[in-house]
Design an enzyme around this catalytic site. Structure first.
Site: not given
Ligand code: AMP
Length: 217
Positions: A13, A88, A127, A160, A171
């Site tokens: 994404k 999400r 990654r 990360r 996740r």
């Molecule tokens: P990502 O980089 O999109 O994988 O997001 C990393 C982390 O940020 C996720 O595992 C969540 O803990 C938090 N996060 C990101 N976007 C959201 C969202 N829309 N709602 C809730 N938590 C989020």
């Protein structure tokens, strides 16, 4: 063009959102990136989000929705945006509808990038990111020129914390249980684009831009 990307962690994404942002000259709004910036800067919001993020769980909806509402209110988003990582879950999907309706806007397209479980795990666990400039690599699919060192700025690469295997599994199950129902939510409105995310970055970008062009000219 108001777009959002739907797909499991590791589906690509972020990479595709970057390409679309450049192509359509609209900002790339990644909730994960905004949360990580708050974490680095140790803001009150970052402190609240941290306990959820380290476990791979979703940050509570009210916090996340307020953050997105503030972000899309900025002037650079007036002509469109590409959301990455939001919504999400169904609640967030409904909240986004409300935020857009309040501005007389709607989503033009929801891009669902699909990839099989094993590939997602391999992409996430391998990654590596540069903590200084944000460049991303993969130990197998896109290694840096010198192992562990950023090509762009020479900084030591890191993983990360939420890309470690146990957190990746959480996740991916959060995605399956909470996020995947959004696919049907958007499908019935006829705004969902189904994209095969197993192909190269360039092939995936090309098919997204082609499908969007076919719908929106
Ligand atoms: P990502 O980089 O999109 O994988 O997001 C990393 C982390 O940020 C996720 O595992 C969540 O803990 C938090 N996060 C990101 N976007 C959201 C969202 N829309 N709602 C809730 N938590 C989020």
């Amino acid at each position: 063009m108001n777009l959002t990307l739907l797909g499991a962690p590791g589906a690509g994404k972020g990479t595709q959102a970057n390409v679309l942002a450049i192509h359509y000259k609209i900002p790339h709004i990644s909730t994960g990136d905004i949360f990580r910036r708050h974490l680095r800067e140790e803001t009150p919001l970052g402190q609240k989000a941290q306990e959820y993020m380290v476990q791979g769980k979703l940050v509570p909806d009210d916090i996340t929705e307020a953050m997105v509402d503030d972000r899309i209110a900025l002037s650079d988003a007036a002509l469109g945006f590409v959301l990455d990582g939001f919504p999400r879950n169904l609640n967030q999907g409904k909240a986004l509808d409300g935020m857009l309706a309040a501005r007389g806007l709607f989503l033009d397209g929801v891009i669902h990038i699909a990839a099989p479980y094993d590939l997602l795990v391999e992409r996430l666990v391998g990654r590596r990111i540069c903590p200084a400039c944000g460049a991303t690599y993969h130990i197998r699919f896109d290694p840096p020129q010198a192992a562990g060192i950023c090509n762009v700025c020479g900084t030591n690469l890191v993983q990360r914390p939420d890309d470690r295997l146990e957190t990746v599994e959480t996740r991916l199950s959060v995605y399956r249980e909470e996020t995947a129902p959004l696919i049907a939510f958007y499908q019935v409105r006829g705004i969902l684009l189904e994209i095969d995310g197993t192909r190269s970055v360039e092939d995936v970008s090309q098919s997204i831009i082609q499908q969007l062009g076919a719908r929106h000219g």
